[in-house]
Design a protein around this motif. Structure first.
Motif, short mmCIF file in Angstrom:
data_model
loop_
_atom_site.label_atom_id
_atom_site.label_comp_id
_atom_site.label_asym_id
_atom_site.label_seq_id
_atom_site.Cartn_x
_atom_site.Cartn_y
_atom_site.Cartn_z
N ALA A 1 73.57 20.61 12.09
CA ALA A 1 72.90 19.46 11.71
C ALA A 1 72.94 19.23 10.19
N ASP A 2 71.89 17.97 10.28
CA ASP A 2 72.23 18.02 8.23
C ASP A 2 70.93 18.20 8.12
N ILE A 3 70.28 18.21 6.71
CA ILE A 3 69.45 18.49 6.43
C ILE A 3 68.36 17.95 6.27
N GLY A 4 67.16 17.91 6.68
CA GLY A 4 66.30 16.58 6.97
C GLY A 4 65.80 15.66 8.36
N GLU A 5 66.99 16.52 9.29
CA GLU A 5 66.97 15.62 10.36
C GLU A 5 66.40 16.43 11.56
N THR A 6 65.59 15.95 12.39
CA THR A 6 65.50 16.80 13.89
C THR A 6 66.40 17.26 14.76
N ALA A 7 65.90 17.58 15.57
CA ALA A 7 67.09 18.49 16.69
C ALA A 7 67.56 17.51 17.40
N GLU A 8 66.56 16.52 17.69
CA GLU A 8 66.70 15.45 18.47
C GLU A 8 67.69 14.39 17.82
N GLN A 9 67.10 13.92 16.60
CA GLN A 9 67.71 12.80 15.81
C GLN A 9 69.47 13.77 15.51
N GLY A 10 69.53 14.77 15.54
CA GLY A 10 70.52 15.16 15.32
C GLY A 10 71.36 15.56 16.57
N VAL A 11 72.05 16.10 17.94
CA VAL A 11 72.52 15.13 18.36
C VAL A 11 72.79 13.82 18.79
N ALA A 12 71.59 13.40 18.52
CA ALA A 12 72.12 11.44 18.97
C ALA A 12 72.83 11.08 17.46
N ARG A 13 72.68 11.95 16.39
CA ARG A 13 73.09 11.46 15.35
C ARG A 13 75.23 11.68 16.00
N GLU A 14 75.61 12.92 16.50
CA GLU A 14 76.54 14.07 16.46
C GLU A 14 76.99 12.23 17.83
N VAL A 15 76.23 12.30 18.63
CA VAL A 15 76.78 11.28 20.12
C VAL A 15 77.40 10.07 19.40
N ARG A 16 76.72 9.70 18.93
CA ARG A 16 77.24 8.11 17.88
C ARG A 16 78.34 8.35 17.30
N GLU B 1 80.85 10.94 17.39
CA GLU B 1 82.24 10.36 18.28
C GLU B 1 82.09 9.87 19.97
N THR B 2 81.33 9.42 19.77
CA THR B 2 81.48 8.64 20.96
C THR B 2 81.43 6.93 21.16
N GLY B 3 80.38 6.83 19.53
CA GLY B 3 79.67 5.08 20.15
C GLY B 3 78.63 4.80 20.68
N LEU B 4 78.27 6.34 21.63
CA LEU B 4 76.70 5.83 22.14
C LEU B 4 75.85 6.37 21.94
N GLU B 5 74.90 5.23 22.31
CA GLU B 5 73.36 5.22 21.46
C GLU B 5 72.08 6.41 22.74
N VAL B 6 72.22 7.42 22.37
CA VAL B 6 70.74 8.55 23.06
C VAL B 6 69.05 7.50 22.49
N ILE B 7 69.14 7.21 23.75
CA ILE B 7 67.65 7.26 24.02
C ILE B 7 66.52 7.96 24.14
N SER B 8 67.13 9.21 24.65
CA SER B 8 66.57 10.05 25.21
C SER B 8 67.17 11.52 25.26
N THR B 9 66.32 12.73 25.34
CA THR B 9 66.57 14.11 25.16
C THR B 9 66.08 14.80 25.65
N GLU B 10 67.02 15.91 26.74
CA GLU B 10 66.30 17.14 26.51
C GLU B 10 66.67 18.50 26.66
N TYR B 11 65.51 19.53 26.03
CA TYR B 11 66.24 20.55 25.38
C TYR B 11 66.73 21.50 26.60
#
Length: 176
Positions: A76-91, A93-103
């Motif tokens: 996690a980075d400071i100031g981001e939500t878990a949903e923002q963080g997982v989307a950032r990490e995917v982008r 490491e893979t170049g993919l854009e996350v459009i929805s997340t499900e915990y």
């Protein structure tokens, strides 16, 4: 094995060496009274499937566990939500854009970084992406692979929480 708090020998507020164990998860300064709790760092794990039901798997390009399989994710980075963080990490490491997340679930873990054992809480998310075409290995991923669930073997994954997560997804207790 030494406790991670053993690395903290001086108070980070006043610099005093009178920074002692308070209990199993904190240290307290006898000079200024500051109390430090070593809480887990948040980390994210992404489960991304293609139309054939295959899981996106990465090969690690760095230690720990260099060369073993992994799933997209990271700290996690400071100031981001878990949903923002997982989307950032995917982008990253893979170049993919996350459009929805499900915990899905979480697993406590430790991660050795720069000789320090970092306690983590790894949050697993099922992620939908907008388009699979931009997929490429980047950041700390050496390779991107699509694997059918029947070909997943927890022991091929280098990090304990990822092995445990794969076992949980497969409905087995196998971790080796």
């Amino acid at each position: 094995m030494p406790h991670p708090l053993d690395k903290f020998t001086h108070c980070p507020v006043c610099g005093s060496p009178l920074f002692d164990d308070n209990d199993e998860k904190s240290r307290r300064c006898r000079q200024c009274g500051f109390e430090y709790y070593l809480n887990p760092s948040s980390a994210y794990v992404a489960l991304i499937y293609d139309q054939q039901g295959r899981l996106l798997v990465l090969r690690r390009s760095r230690e720990p566990a260099k060369g073993t399989l992994d799933l997209p994710g990271g700290f996690a980075d400071i100031g981001e939500t878990a949903e923002q963080g997982v989307a950032r990490e995917v982008r990253e490491e893979t170049g993919l854009e996350v459009i929805s997340t499900e915990y899905l679930f979480s697993i406590p873990n430790t991660y050795r970084y720069s000789g320090f054992l970092v306690p983590t809480l790894d949050l697993f998310f099922r992620c939908q992406v907008s388009d699979l075409a931009p997929l490429h290995a980047a950041d700390d991923a050496a390779e991107c692979l699509w694997m059918a669930p029947e070909n997943l073997r927890p022991g091929d994954f280098g990090l304990l929480s990822i092995r445990q997560g794969i076992s949980r997804l497969l409905g087995s207790s196998e971790q080796d």
